[in-house]
Design an enzyme around this catalytic site. Sequence first.
Site, short mmCIF file in Angstrom:
data_model
loop_
_atom_site.label_atom_id
_atom_site.label_comp_id
_atom_site.label_asym_id
_atom_site.label_seq_id
_atom_site.Cartn_x
_atom_site.Cartn_y
_atom_site.Cartn_z
N ASP A 140 0.78 -1.33 -0.10
CA ASP A 140 0.07 0.05 0.16
C ASP A 140 0.78 1.22 0.12
OD1 ASP A 140 -2.46 1.25 0.08
OD2 ASP A 140 -2.58 1.47 2.18
N HIS A 147 -3.87 13.62 0.47
CA HIS A 147 -4.03 12.91 1.67
C HIS A 147 -2.77 13.08 2.65
CE1 HIS A 147 -5.37 9.59 4.35
NE2 HIS A 147 -3.96 9.01 3.59
N GLU A 212 -10.96 4.08 2.87
CA GLU A 212 -9.81 4.69 2.11
C GLU A 212 -9.98 4.34 0.62
OE1 GLU A 212 -5.83 3.99 3.49
OE2 GLU A 212 -5.99 5.11 5.37
N GLU A 214 -8.99 4.09 -2.92
CA GLU A 214 -7.55 3.80 -3.63
C GLU A 214 -7.81 3.18 -4.86
OE1 GLU A 214 -4.25 1.91 -1.36
OE2 GLU A 214 -5.14 2.98 0.61
N ASP A 246 -9.16 0.16 1.33
CA ASP A 246 -8.26 -0.21 2.22
C ASP A 246 -8.76 0.25 3.57
OD1 ASP A 246 -6.20 -1.84 3.01
OD2 ASP A 246 -4.92 0.08 3.33
N ARG A 250 -8.81 4.00 12.95
CA ARG A 250 -7.91 5.07 13.02
C ARG A 250 -7.60 5.29 14.37
NH1 ARG A 250 -6.44 6.32 8.05
NH2 ARG A 250 -7.96 6.73 6.66
N GLN A 253 -4.94 2.61 15.09
CA GLN A 253 -3.85 2.95 14.14
C GLN A 253 -2.79 4.33 15.06
OE1 GLN A 253 -4.72 4.65 10.43
NE2 GLN A 253 -2.53 4.74 9.52
N LYS A 266 -4.91 -1.99 9.97
CA LYS A 266 -4.99 -2.04 8.60
C LYS A 266 -4.96 -3.52 7.95
CE LYS A 266 -4.20 1.14 6.39
NZ LYS A 266 -5.05 1.96 5.61
N THR A 270 -9.49 -5.59 3.40
CA THR A 270 -9.40 -4.65 2.15
C THR A 270 -10.45 -5.17 1.00
OG1 THR A 270 -7.01 -4.12 2.58
CG2 THR A 270 -7.90 -3.67 0.25
N GLU A 387 -10.82 12.59 6.73
CA GLU A 387 -10.78 13.70 6.02
C GLU A 387 -11.79 14.78 5.82
OE1 GLU A 387 -7.07 13.48 3.02
OE2 GLU A 387 -8.12 11.63 3.13
#
Length: 437
Positions: A140, A147, A212, A214, A246, A250, A253, A266, A270, A387
Amino acid sequence: MSRPLVDFTHDPERISWVPGANGHNDFPVQNLPLGIFSSANMDRRAGVAIGDKIVDLRALYESVVSEDARAILEPVAYVKELNSFIARGEHPRIALRHLLFRFLTENPERLIEQTPLDSILIAMKDCTLHLPVRINNYTDFFAGVHHAENAARRRQIPGGQFPNYPYVPIAYHGRASSIRPSGHAMRRPRGQFRIADAPEPVVGPTRKLDFELEFGTWIASGNELGHPIDIRDAHQHIAGYCLSNDLSARDIQVWEAQPLGPFLAKNFGTVVSPWLITPEAIAPFRTARRARGPEEPAVLQYLDDTADAASGGVVVNLEVWLSSRQMRSAEIPATCISATSTRELYWTAAQMIAHHTIGGCDLQPGDLLGSGTISGTVPASGGSMIELTNDGASPVEIGNGELRAFLEDGDEVVFVGRCHRQGFASIGFGECRAVIH
Protein backbone atom coordinates in the site's frame (compact mmCIF):
# COMPACT_ATOMS: atom_id res chain seq x y z
CA MET A 1 7.34 -4.19 -25.79
CA SER A 2 5.42 -1.04 -26.67
CA ARG A 3 3.03 0.78 -24.38
CA PRO A 4 -0.68 0.05 -24.98
CA LEU A 5 -1.94 2.12 -27.88
CA VAL A 6 -5.34 3.27 -29.07
CA ASP A 7 -6.55 0.92 -31.81
CA PHE A 8 -9.75 -0.34 -33.45
CA THR A 9 -11.03 -1.74 -30.13
CA HIS A 10 -11.49 1.83 -28.87
CA ASP A 11 -13.65 2.97 -31.79
CA PRO A 12 -16.76 4.53 -30.17
CA GLU A 13 -18.78 3.85 -33.33
CA ARG A 14 -18.40 0.09 -33.03
CA ILE A 15 -21.41 -1.49 -31.34
CA SER A 16 -22.06 -4.92 -29.88
CA TRP A 17 -24.91 -7.30 -30.57
CA VAL A 18 -25.11 -8.04 -26.82
CA PRO A 19 -28.33 -6.43 -25.47
CA GLY A 20 -27.61 -3.52 -23.14
CA ALA A 21 -23.87 -3.41 -23.80
CA ASN A 22 -23.85 -0.28 -25.96
CA GLY A 23 -23.53 2.79 -23.75
CA HIS A 24 -23.25 0.65 -20.61
CA ASN A 25 -21.93 2.71 -17.68
CA ASP A 26 -19.04 0.35 -17.01
CA PHE A 27 -18.70 -2.44 -19.53
CA PRO A 28 -19.27 -1.47 -23.16
CA VAL A 29 -17.40 -3.50 -25.76
CA GLN A 30 -14.52 -0.99 -25.59
CA ASN A 31 -13.70 -2.18 -22.03
CA LEU A 32 -13.66 -6.02 -21.91
CA PRO A 33 -12.26 -6.54 -18.38
CA LEU A 34 -11.11 -9.94 -17.14
CA GLY A 35 -12.46 -11.71 -14.07
CA ILE A 36 -13.23 -14.98 -12.33
CA PHE A 37 -16.83 -16.03 -11.73
CA SER A 38 -18.96 -19.00 -10.72
CA SER A 39 -22.67 -19.77 -10.56
CA ALA A 40 -25.01 -22.37 -9.09
CA ASN A 41 -24.17 -24.83 -11.86
CA MET A 42 -20.69 -23.66 -12.88
CA ASP A 43 -17.40 -23.92 -11.03
CA ARG A 44 -14.91 -21.06 -10.99
CA ARG A 45 -13.73 -19.99 -14.42
CA ALA A 46 -12.49 -17.00 -16.37
CA GLY A 47 -14.86 -14.53 -17.95
CA VAL A 48 -15.05 -11.12 -19.58
CA ALA A 49 -17.68 -8.51 -18.70
CA ILE A 50 -19.84 -7.13 -21.52
CA GLY A 51 -22.81 -5.03 -20.43
CA ASP A 52 -24.70 -7.00 -17.81
CA LYS A 53 -23.39 -10.31 -19.15
CA ILE A 54 -20.24 -12.38 -18.77
CA VAL A 55 -18.54 -14.15 -21.67
CA ASP A 56 -17.73 -17.64 -20.36
CA LEU A 57 -14.25 -18.12 -21.82
CA ARG A 58 -14.31 -21.88 -21.22
CA ALA A 59 -17.58 -22.26 -23.11
CA LEU A 60 -16.30 -20.02 -25.90
CA TYR A 61 -13.10 -22.06 -26.20
CA GLU A 62 -15.09 -25.28 -26.46
CA SER A 63 -17.31 -23.76 -29.16
CA VAL A 64 -14.93 -21.99 -31.54
CA VAL A 65 -14.25 -23.49 -34.93
CA SER A 66 -11.05 -21.56 -35.70
CA GLU A 67 -7.76 -23.11 -34.61
CA ASP A 68 -6.25 -19.64 -34.32
CA ALA A 69 -9.05 -18.63 -31.94
CA ARG A 70 -8.58 -21.81 -29.91
CA ALA A 71 -4.88 -21.04 -29.54
CA ILE A 72 -5.68 -17.56 -28.19
CA LEU A 73 -8.33 -18.85 -25.76
CA GLU A 74 -6.52 -21.99 -24.58
CA PRO A 75 -4.30 -20.31 -21.90
CA VAL A 76 -7.37 -18.91 -20.10
CA ALA A 77 -9.98 -21.57 -20.88
CA TYR A 78 -9.64 -23.76 -17.79
CA VAL A 79 -8.04 -21.52 -15.19
CA LYS A 80 -9.65 -20.80 -11.81
CA GLU A 81 -7.46 -17.72 -11.26
CA LEU A 82 -5.74 -15.46 -13.77
CA ASN A 83 -2.16 -15.57 -12.45
CA SER A 84 -0.79 -17.90 -15.12
CA PHE A 85 -2.45 -15.94 -17.90
CA ILE A 86 -1.34 -12.45 -16.84
CA ALA A 87 2.18 -13.78 -16.25
CA ARG A 88 2.42 -14.32 -20.02
CA GLY A 89 2.53 -10.57 -20.58
CA GLU A 90 0.80 -8.23 -22.96
CA HIS A 91 0.78 -10.15 -26.26
CA PRO A 92 -1.66 -12.93 -25.19
CA ARG A 93 -3.79 -10.32 -23.41
CA ILE A 94 -3.98 -8.11 -26.50
CA ALA A 95 -4.72 -11.08 -28.77
CA LEU A 96 -7.60 -12.09 -26.48
CA ARG A 97 -8.96 -8.53 -26.46
CA HIS A 98 -8.89 -8.33 -30.27
CA LEU A 99 -10.56 -11.73 -30.64
CA LEU A 100 -13.34 -10.88 -28.17
CA PHE A 101 -13.92 -7.45 -29.67
CA ARG A 102 -14.46 -8.95 -33.12
CA PHE A 103 -16.64 -11.74 -31.72
CA LEU A 104 -18.86 -9.28 -29.85
CA THR A 105 -19.19 -6.74 -32.66
CA GLU A 106 -19.41 -8.96 -35.75
CA ASN A 107 -21.53 -11.94 -36.72
CA PRO A 108 -20.83 -14.41 -33.88
CA GLU A 109 -21.56 -17.38 -36.13
CA ARG A 110 -18.23 -16.79 -37.85
CA LEU A 111 -16.55 -18.02 -34.68
CA ILE A 112 -19.06 -20.40 -33.08
CA GLU A 113 -21.15 -22.16 -35.67
CA GLN A 114 -24.31 -23.83 -34.29
CA THR A 115 -23.60 -22.93 -30.65
CA PRO A 116 -26.41 -21.26 -28.64
CA LEU A 117 -25.23 -17.84 -27.51
CA ASP A 118 -26.95 -18.22 -24.14
CA SER A 119 -24.51 -21.01 -23.33
CA ILE A 120 -21.63 -18.54 -23.69
CA LEU A 121 -23.20 -15.32 -22.38
CA ILE A 122 -24.10 -15.62 -18.70
CA ALA A 123 -26.21 -13.08 -16.80
CA MET A 124 -23.93 -11.35 -14.30
CA LYS A 125 -26.74 -11.17 -11.72
CA ASP A 126 -26.77 -14.97 -11.58
CA CYS A 127 -23.04 -15.20 -10.87
CA THR A 128 -20.68 -14.82 -7.95
CA LEU A 129 -17.61 -12.71 -8.72
CA HIS A 130 -14.33 -13.77 -7.11
CA LEU A 131 -10.91 -12.18 -6.80
CA PRO A 132 -9.43 -12.25 -10.31
CA VAL A 133 -6.07 -13.57 -9.10
CA ARG A 134 -4.42 -15.34 -6.20
CA ILE A 135 -2.84 -12.44 -4.29
CA ASN A 136 0.50 -13.42 -2.79
CA ASN A 137 1.63 -9.94 -1.79
CA TYR A 138 0.03 -6.56 -1.16
CA THR A 139 1.81 -3.21 -0.92
CA ASP A 140 0.00 0.00 0.00
CA PHE A 141 1.57 3.26 -1.17
CA PHE A 142 1.04 6.84 0.02
CA ALA A 143 0.76 8.43 -3.42
CA GLY A 144 -2.31 10.61 -2.85
CA VAL A 145 -0.58 13.96 -2.42
CA HIS A 146 -3.44 15.84 -0.75
CA HIS A 147 -4.06 12.95 1.64
CA ALA A 148 -0.38 13.11 2.55
CA GLU A 149 -0.59 16.87 3.07
CA ASN A 150 -3.65 16.46 5.29
CA ALA A 151 -1.84 13.80 7.32
CA ALA A 152 1.18 16.07 7.71
CA ARG A 153 -0.99 18.92 8.95
CA ARG A 154 -2.68 16.68 11.53
CA ARG A 155 0.77 15.73 12.78
CA GLN A 156 1.89 19.38 12.69
CA ILE A 157 4.81 18.61 10.38
CA PRO A 158 6.68 21.84 9.57
CA GLY A 159 5.89 23.03 6.04
CA GLY A 160 2.76 20.88 5.85
CA GLN A 161 4.50 18.01 4.09
CA PHE A 162 6.69 15.06 5.08
CA PRO A 163 10.30 15.98 4.14
CA ASN A 164 10.89 12.73 2.23
CA TYR A 165 7.61 12.84 0.29
CA PRO A 166 8.85 14.50 -2.93
CA TYR A 167 11.74 12.04 -3.15
CA VAL A 168 10.46 8.57 -2.29
CA PRO A 169 7.22 6.68 -3.06
CA ILE A 170 6.37 5.84 0.56
CA ALA A 171 4.67 2.49 1.19
CA TYR A 172 4.18 -0.37 3.63
CA HIS A 173 3.53 -4.06 3.12
CA GLY A 174 -0.10 -4.95 3.81
CA ARG A 175 -1.90 -8.21 4.49
CA ALA A 176 -2.81 -10.11 1.30
CA SER A 177 -4.83 -12.81 3.09
CA SER A 178 -7.58 -10.40 4.17
CA ILE A 179 -8.33 -8.94 0.71
CA ARG A 180 -11.84 -9.76 -0.51
CA PRO A 181 -13.90 -9.01 -3.65
CA SER A 182 -16.64 -6.40 -3.79
CA GLY A 183 -19.74 -7.13 -1.73
CA HIS A 184 -17.94 -8.70 1.21
CA ALA A 185 -19.23 -8.02 4.72
CA MET A 186 -16.37 -6.77 6.90
CA ARG A 187 -16.48 -7.36 10.63
CA ARG A 188 -15.60 -4.36 12.80
CA PRO A 189 -12.09 -5.02 14.14
CA ARG A 190 -10.99 -5.05 17.77
CA GLY A 191 -7.73 -3.79 19.13
CA GLN A 192 -5.96 -1.52 21.57
CA PHE A 193 -6.57 2.22 21.57
CA ARG A 194 -6.44 5.09 24.02
CA ILE A 195 -9.42 7.29 24.77
CA ALA A 196 -8.49 10.99 25.03
CA ASP A 197 -5.83 11.39 27.73
CA ALA A 198 -6.60 8.20 29.65
CA PRO A 199 -3.46 6.78 31.27
CA GLU A 200 -4.02 3.24 29.94
CA PRO A 201 -5.32 1.90 26.62
CA VAL A 202 -8.55 -0.08 26.33
CA VAL A 203 -9.27 -3.15 24.22
CA GLY A 204 -12.46 -3.26 22.16
CA PRO A 205 -14.10 -2.63 18.80
CA THR A 206 -12.72 0.36 16.95
CA ARG A 207 -14.73 3.55 17.37
CA LYS A 208 -13.18 5.18 14.31
CA LEU A 209 -13.71 2.76 11.43
CA ASP A 210 -12.81 4.41 8.14
CA PHE A 211 -12.63 3.72 4.42
CA GLU A 212 -9.74 4.63 2.13
CA LEU A 213 -10.43 5.35 -1.53
CA GLU A 214 -7.60 3.81 -3.54
CA PHE A 215 -6.61 2.84 -7.08
CA GLY A 216 -5.09 -0.63 -7.38
CA THR A 217 -2.51 -1.98 -9.83
CA TRP A 218 -2.27 -5.73 -10.57
CA ILE A 219 1.22 -7.03 -11.35
CA ALA A 220 1.71 -9.20 -14.44
CA SER A 221 5.05 -10.91 -15.03
CA GLY A 222 7.13 -9.67 -12.10
CA ASN A 223 10.92 -9.97 -11.77
CA GLU A 224 13.63 -12.19 -10.33
CA LEU A 225 14.93 -11.61 -6.81
CA GLY A 226 17.82 -9.17 -6.89
CA HIS A 227 16.96 -7.81 -10.34
CA PRO A 228 15.20 -4.42 -10.16
CA ILE A 229 12.67 -3.35 -12.79
CA ASP A 230 13.79 -0.32 -14.78
CA ILE A 231 11.12 2.36 -14.92
CA ARG A 232 11.33 2.27 -18.72
CA ASP A 233 10.14 -1.35 -18.60
CA ALA A 234 7.71 -1.07 -15.70
CA HIS A 235 4.61 -0.83 -17.91
CA GLN A 236 5.31 -4.35 -19.15
CA HIS A 237 4.72 -5.60 -15.61
CA ILE A 238 1.21 -4.14 -15.25
CA ALA A 239 -1.65 -6.57 -15.86
CA GLY A 240 -4.47 -4.16 -15.03
CA TYR A 241 -6.21 -1.96 -12.52
CA CYS A 242 -9.01 -1.99 -9.93
CA LEU A 243 -10.65 0.10 -7.22
CA SER A 244 -9.67 -0.64 -3.64
CA ASN A 245 -11.12 0.15 -0.22
CA ASP A 246 -8.33 -0.30 2.31
CA LEU A 247 -10.36 -0.12 5.52
CA SER A 248 -8.73 1.46 8.55
CA ALA A 249 -9.26 1.69 12.29
CA ARG A 250 -8.02 5.17 13.06
CA ASP A 251 -8.00 4.99 16.86
CA ILE A 252 -6.05 1.71 16.80
CA GLN A 253 -3.73 3.16 14.16
CA VAL A 254 -2.83 6.26 16.18
CA TRP A 255 -1.96 4.19 19.24
CA GLU A 256 0.00 1.39 17.58
CA ALA A 257 1.91 3.34 14.91
CA GLN A 258 4.53 4.61 17.35
CA PRO A 259 7.20 4.27 16.04
CA LEU A 260 6.45 1.57 13.45
CA GLY A 261 3.79 1.59 10.76
CA PRO A 262 0.26 0.13 10.45
CA PHE A 263 -0.53 -3.29 11.90
CA LEU A 264 -3.92 -4.27 13.35
CA ALA A 265 -5.42 -0.99 12.19
CA LYS A 266 -4.96 -2.07 8.58
CA ASN A 267 -4.71 -5.87 8.39
CA PHE A 268 -8.35 -6.83 9.02
CA GLY A 269 -9.80 -6.17 5.57
CA THR A 270 -9.40 -4.66 2.13
CA VAL A 271 -12.12 -4.84 -0.53
CA VAL A 272 -11.38 -4.60 -4.28
CA SER A 273 -13.51 -4.35 -7.40
CA PRO A 274 -13.49 -7.83 -8.98
CA TRP A 275 -12.83 -6.92 -12.62
CA LEU A 276 -9.28 -6.50 -13.90
CA ILE A 277 -9.38 -3.45 -16.18
CA THR A 278 -6.56 -3.98 -18.66
CA PRO A 279 -3.94 -1.41 -19.72
CA GLU A 280 -5.33 -1.73 -23.25
CA ALA A 281 -8.79 -0.58 -22.12
CA ILE A 282 -7.21 2.35 -20.28
CA ALA A 283 -5.08 3.51 -23.23
CA PRO A 284 -7.33 6.43 -24.35
CA PHE A 285 -7.43 7.83 -20.81
CA ARG A 286 -3.69 8.15 -20.26
CA THR A 287 -2.33 11.51 -19.20
CA ALA A 288 0.91 13.14 -18.17
CA ARG A 289 2.08 12.47 -14.66
CA ARG A 290 1.56 15.22 -12.13
CA ALA A 291 3.72 18.24 -12.85
CA ARG A 292 6.06 19.41 -10.10
CA GLY A 293 6.13 22.98 -8.90
CA PRO A 294 9.25 25.17 -8.97
CA GLU A 295 9.75 24.65 -5.24
CA GLU A 296 9.78 20.87 -5.54
CA PRO A 297 12.95 18.84 -6.17
CA ALA A 298 13.53 17.07 -9.47
CA VAL A 299 12.59 13.41 -9.72
CA LEU A 300 15.51 11.10 -8.94
CA GLN A 301 16.92 9.42 -12.04
CA TYR A 302 15.72 5.88 -11.32
CA LEU A 303 12.15 7.22 -11.03
CA ASP A 304 12.29 9.38 -14.15
CA ASP A 305 11.38 8.41 -17.71
CA THR A 306 10.30 10.58 -20.61
CA ALA A 307 7.49 8.26 -21.73
CA ASP A 308 6.19 7.84 -18.19
CA ALA A 309 6.28 11.61 -17.68
CA ALA A 310 4.19 12.07 -20.83
CA SER A 311 1.61 9.31 -20.32
CA GLY A 312 2.23 7.46 -17.06
CA GLY A 313 -0.87 8.89 -15.41
CA VAL A 314 -4.45 7.80 -15.94
CA VAL A 315 -7.64 9.81 -15.42
CA VAL A 316 -10.33 7.96 -13.48
CA ASN A 317 -13.17 9.93 -11.90
CA LEU A 318 -13.92 8.50 -8.47
CA GLU A 319 -16.96 8.70 -6.20
CA VAL A 320 -17.77 7.39 -2.73
CA TRP A 321 -21.40 6.49 -1.95
CA LEU A 322 -22.63 5.73 1.57
CA SER A 323 -25.88 4.28 2.85
CA SER A 324 -27.00 3.18 6.30
CA ARG A 325 -29.00 0.09 7.18
CA GLN A 326 -31.97 2.35 7.88
CA MET A 327 -31.68 4.01 4.46
CA ARG A 328 -31.66 0.70 2.65
CA SER A 329 -34.65 -0.55 4.69
CA ALA A 330 -36.56 2.59 3.71
CA GLU A 331 -35.35 2.31 0.09
CA ILE A 332 -33.60 5.67 0.31
CA PRO A 333 -30.80 5.98 -2.28
CA ALA A 334 -27.20 6.11 -1.13
CA THR A 335 -25.54 9.52 -0.74
CA CYS A 336 -22.45 10.55 -2.69
CA ILE A 337 -20.20 11.90 0.05
CA SER A 338 -17.00 12.40 -1.94
CA ALA A 339 -15.78 12.90 -5.51
CA THR A 340 -12.15 13.05 -6.61
CA SER A 341 -9.83 11.75 -9.34
CA THR A 342 -6.67 9.75 -9.90
CA ARG A 343 -5.18 13.02 -11.18
CA GLU A 344 -4.36 13.68 -7.52
CA LEU A 345 -1.74 10.90 -7.41
CA TYR A 346 1.83 12.14 -6.95
CA TRP A 347 3.50 8.96 -8.27
CA THR A 348 2.67 6.82 -11.30
CA ALA A 349 2.30 3.04 -11.22
CA ALA A 350 5.60 2.72 -13.09
CA GLN A 351 7.39 4.81 -10.45
CA MET A 352 5.89 2.64 -7.71
CA ILE A 353 7.11 -0.52 -9.44
CA ALA A 354 10.60 0.89 -10.05
CA HIS A 355 10.95 1.95 -6.42
CA HIS A 356 9.42 -1.27 -5.05
CA THR A 357 12.09 -3.34 -6.80
CA ILE A 358 15.16 -1.09 -6.62
CA GLY A 359 16.41 -3.01 -3.60
CA GLY A 360 15.91 -6.34 -5.38
CA CYS A 361 12.41 -7.27 -4.16
CA ASP A 362 10.76 -9.75 -6.52
CA LEU A 363 7.22 -8.89 -7.57
CA GLN A 364 5.03 -11.84 -8.55
CA PRO A 365 2.07 -12.29 -10.91
CA GLY A 366 -1.09 -11.24 -9.07
CA ASP A 367 0.61 -8.94 -6.56
CA LEU A 368 -1.48 -5.89 -5.72
CA LEU A 369 -0.16 -2.35 -5.34
CA GLY A 370 -2.53 0.12 -3.70
CA SER A 371 -2.14 3.82 -4.48
CA GLY A 372 -2.94 5.00 -1.00
CA THR A 373 -5.87 7.26 -0.22
CA ILE A 374 -6.83 9.62 -3.05
CA SER A 375 -8.17 12.97 -1.86
CA GLY A 376 -8.78 16.23 -3.67
CA THR A 377 -8.17 19.82 -2.66
CA VAL A 378 -11.59 20.61 -1.15
CA PRO A 379 -13.30 19.04 1.89
CA ALA A 380 -15.93 17.24 -0.25
CA SER A 381 -13.17 15.42 -2.13
CA GLY A 382 -11.68 13.63 0.87
CA GLY A 383 -10.84 10.00 0.23
CA SER A 384 -11.49 8.98 3.84
CA MET A 385 -13.83 9.83 6.69
CA ILE A 386 -11.01 11.25 8.78
CA GLU A 387 -10.58 13.94 6.11
CA LEU A 388 -14.25 14.41 5.21
CA THR A 389 -15.19 14.96 8.87
CA ASN A 390 -11.98 16.48 10.27
CA ASP A 391 -11.39 13.42 12.46
CA GLY A 392 -15.05 13.29 13.44
CA ALA A 393 -15.38 16.95 14.46
CA SER A 394 -17.65 17.84 11.50
CA PRO A 395 -19.85 14.82 10.66
CA VAL A 396 -21.32 14.48 7.17
CA GLU A 397 -25.04 14.14 6.61
CA ILE A 398 -26.39 11.21 4.60
CA GLY A 399 -29.69 10.66 2.80
CA ASN A 400 -32.14 10.27 5.69
CA GLY A 401 -30.62 12.99 7.86
CA GLU A 402 -28.29 10.68 9.80
CA LEU A 403 -24.83 12.01 10.60
CA ARG A 404 -21.58 10.12 10.20
CA ALA A 405 -18.27 10.91 11.84
CA PHE A 406 -16.94 7.43 11.01
CA LEU A 407 -18.51 4.23 9.68
CA GLU A 408 -21.17 2.57 11.83
CA ASP A 409 -22.44 -0.99 11.86
CA GLY A 410 -24.72 -1.67 8.92
CA ASP A 411 -23.17 1.05 6.75
CA GLU A 412 -22.44 0.21 3.13
CA VAL A 413 -19.66 2.00 1.25
CA VAL A 414 -19.53 1.84 -2.55
CA PHE A 415 -16.68 3.16 -4.68
CA VAL A 416 -17.37 3.94 -8.34
CA GLY A 417 -14.70 4.75 -10.92
CA ARG A 418 -15.20 5.78 -14.55
CA CYS A 419 -13.06 7.08 -17.41
CA HIS A 420 -14.39 9.74 -19.78
CA ARG A 421 -12.78 11.44 -22.75
CA GLN A 422 -14.26 13.27 -25.72
CA GLY A 423 -14.27 11.04 -28.79
CA PHE A 424 -14.14 7.74 -26.89
CA ALA A 425 -16.63 5.44 -25.23
CA SER A 426 -16.66 5.84 -21.45
CA ILE A 427 -15.67 2.80 -19.41
CA GLY A 428 -15.94 1.90 -15.73
CA PHE A 429 -14.51 -0.40 -13.11
CA GLY A 430 -17.66 -1.88 -11.62
CA GLU A 431 -18.49 -1.44 -7.95
CA CYS A 432 -16.17 -1.79 -5.00
CA ARG A 433 -18.73 -2.44 -2.26
CA ALA A 434 -18.14 -3.12 1.45
CA VAL A 435 -20.70 -3.64 4.22
CA ILE A 436 -19.78 -3.15 7.88
CA HIS A 437 -20.92 -5.69 10.48
